[in-house]
Scaffold this motif. Structure first.
Motif, PDB file in Angstrom:
ATOM      1  N   UNK A 252       0.755  -1.222  -0.055  1.00 37.20           N
ATOM      2  CA  UNK A 252       0.123  -0.207   0.087  1.00 37.20           C
ATOM      3  C   UNK A 252       0.828   1.125  -0.038  1.00 37.20           C
ATOM      4  N   UNK A 253       0.609   2.056  -0.919  1.00 35.31           N
ATOM      5  CA  UNK A 253       1.293   3.420  -1.075  1.00 35.31           C
ATOM      6  C   UNK A 253       0.535   4.527  -0.699  1.00 35.31           C
ATOM      7  N   UNK A 254       0.572   5.227   0.512  1.00 32.96           N
ATOM      8  CA  UNK A 254      -0.265   6.157   0.851  1.00 32.96           C
ATOM      9  C   UNK A 254      -0.485   7.490   0.231  1.00 32.96           C
ATOM     10  N   UNK A 255       0.272   7.573  -1.083  1.00 33.02           N
ATOM     11  CA  UNK A 255       0.520   8.852  -1.639  1.00 33.02           C
ATOM     12  C   UNK A 255       0.324   8.393  -3.233  1.00 33.02           C
TER      13      UNK A 255
ATOM     14  N   UNK B  26       8.046   9.538  -3.928  1.00 39.06           N
ATOM     15  CA  UNK B  26       9.315   8.769  -3.610  1.00 39.06           C
ATOM     16  C   UNK B  26       9.005   7.582  -3.221  1.00 39.06           C
ATOM     17  N   UNK B  27       7.962   7.123  -2.332  1.00 39.86           N
ATOM     18  CA  UNK B  27       7.857   5.628  -1.824  1.00 39.86           C
ATOM     19  C   UNK B  27       7.278   4.959  -2.937  1.00 39.86           C
ATOM     20  N   UNK B  28       6.396   5.538  -3.886  1.00 39.99           N
ATOM     21  CA  UNK B  28       5.884   4.926  -5.123  1.00 39.99           C
ATOM     22  C   UNK B  28       6.945   4.430  -6.112  1.00 39.99           C
ATOM     23  N   UNK B  29       7.814   5.265  -6.387  1.00 39.96           N
ATOM     24  CA  UNK B  29       8.944   5.097  -7.453  1.00 39.96           C
ATOM     25  C   UNK B  29       9.883   3.798  -6.707  1.00 39.96           C
ATOM     26  N   UNK B  30      10.104   3.867  -5.565  1.00 40.03           N
ATOM     27  CA  UNK B  30      11.152   2.964  -4.747  1.00 40.03           C
ATOM     28  C   UNK B  30      10.281   1.697  -4.828  1.00 40.03           C
ATOM     29  N   UNK B  31       8.987   1.747  -4.458  1.00 39.62           N
ATOM     30  CA  UNK B  31       8.229   0.365  -4.495  1.00 39.62           C
ATOM     31  C   UNK B  31       8.084  -0.408  -5.571  1.00 39.62           C
ATOM     32  N   UNK B  32       8.023   0.644  -7.064  1.00 41.85           N
ATOM     33  CA  UNK B  32       7.784   0.007  -8.288  1.00 41.85           C
ATOM     34  C   UNK B  32       8.929  -0.502  -8.760  1.00 41.85           C
ATOM     35  N   UNK B  33      10.154  -0.137  -8.330  1.00 38.61           N
ATOM     36  CA  UNK B  33      11.379  -0.655  -8.612  1.00 38.61           C
ATOM     37  C   UNK B  33      11.568  -2.196  -7.902  1.00 38.61           C
ATOM     38  N   UNK B  34      11.198  -2.135  -6.667  1.00 38.56           N
ATOM     39  CA  UNK B  34      11.595  -3.375  -5.835  1.00 38.56           C
ATOM     40  C   UNK B  34      10.436  -4.383  -6.001  1.00 38.56           C
ATOM     41  N   UNK B  35       9.210  -4.102  -6.356  1.00 34.72           N
ATOM     42  CA  UNK B  35       8.062  -4.915  -6.502  1.00 34.72           C
ATOM     43  C   UNK B  35       8.383  -6.132  -7.401  1.00 34.72           C
TER      44      UNK B  35
END
Length: 321
Positions: free
Chosen positions: A33-36, A41-50
């Motif tokens: 879950x991305x609260x933004x 930043x957390x969205x970009x980071x998570x889409x790299x890691x997922x």
């Protein structure tokens, strides 16, 4: 006797159920879950890691943006999910250590509602101005602001937002005054800064980098104690105001009660994914510093920063909204 036996057996049964669950994990898709909104930043980071987690865990890892209320909707959703490791939340300092002190009431408790998995990256802020503004350094801006009270306008993401507190901390340490221009988010702040409607801003370096590289904004200084290789030649604010430091962090949490075995598996896999050369290179280029730490490290960081911002909010006499 029966009641006594039940009291003894129930914890053992729950432990056994949790252990069995952990052994079979994961057996279905995992949601982050991305609260933004997308692009944060957390969205970009998570889409790299997922995708990296999907490869290793054998189950699809989905990035799910749940926005609203300055991140509260997503954080609450993540806190109320089943503690089974299938719903993670991308947390950050603003949501977990700043907002508890700047809001009268939050829909979640960052110290109680989450099992901490991994703090994955840190970032820092850039002090930026529109190119038409005459300041060439942080010293220029601070000296002018001292001599001309409230003449410099500083934009932020909102009253009591992380970036607002960063400027307030600098104000306390350096003795200048300014005019605060709060926005409801970074998009309008950036638009007005690019348009020359405000003089300056302190904002996350990740979002500023493209505009700095393109010459649309002038980077005066950064908020780390030491200079950063990605911004060669750019001084730190601490070179003008000794000891000044401000930066955020980003990481992953699960609902409180998530089995320890699942937390440790996710910690290892998230840390591994963040450290992969292709992921780390992209994150570093965006101004993020990759960490590889334990849940216990995360817990200490959370506790210390929670106390730090509680004190800062008291010192500036900020009234929770």
């Amino acid at each position: 006797m029966i009641a006594c036996a039940v009291r003894i057996l129930l914890p053992l049964m729950l432990f056994a159920a949790g252990a069995a669950q952990s052994q079979n994990y994961p057996s279905k898709p995992i949601r982050i879950v991305i609260p933004f909104p997308p692009g944060n930043t957390v969205d970009v980071m998570s889409r790299l890691v997922a995708p990296k987690l999907t490869e290793r865990l054998g189950q699809t890892v989905i990035v799910d943006n749940r926005v609203g209320a300055n991140g509260q909707i997503g954080m609450e959703y993540g806190a109320r999910a089943a503690p089974d490791g299938y719903t993670l939340t991308a947390g950050q300092g603003g949501s977990m250590v700043v907002m508890p002190h700047t809001y009268k009431k939050l829909s979640y408790d960052p110290l109680r509602d989450y099992a901490l998995i991994a703090v994955s990256t840190t970032n820092f802020l850039g002090m930026v101005v529109h190119p038409s503004v005459p300041f060439k350094s942080a010293r220029d801006l601070i000296n002018y602001a001292r001599a001309n009270p409230n003449r410099v306008s500083f934009g932020s993401n909102g009253e009591g937002a992380f970036t607002h507190l960063a400027v307030e901390s600098l104000r306390l340490m350096s003795g200048f005054t300014y005019t605060h221009v709060p926005y409801k988010g970074s998009a309008q702040l950036t638009t007005d800064l690019l348009g020359g409607h405000i003089d300056a801003a302190m904002a996350g370096i990740t979002g500023l980098t493209p505009m700095i590289r393109a010459g649309k904004l002038r980077l005066l200084a950064i908020s780390t104690l030491k200079r950063q290789a990605a911004f060669e030649g750019v001084p730190t604010i601490a070179e003008t105001v000794p000891g000044y430091e401000s930066g955020g962090w980003f990481g992953y949490v699960a609902p409180a009660g998530t089995p320890r075995e699942i937390v440790m598996l996710l910690n290892a896999e998230i840390n591994r994914a963040m450290s992969l050369p292709d992921v780390k290179e992209k994150l570093n280029a965006a101004g993020l510093i990759v960490l590889n730490e334990s849940p216990e490290y995360f817990a200490v960081l959370l506790k210390n920063d929670y106390a730090k911002y509680a004190k800062l909010v008291r010192d500036i006499k900020f009234e929770p909204q």
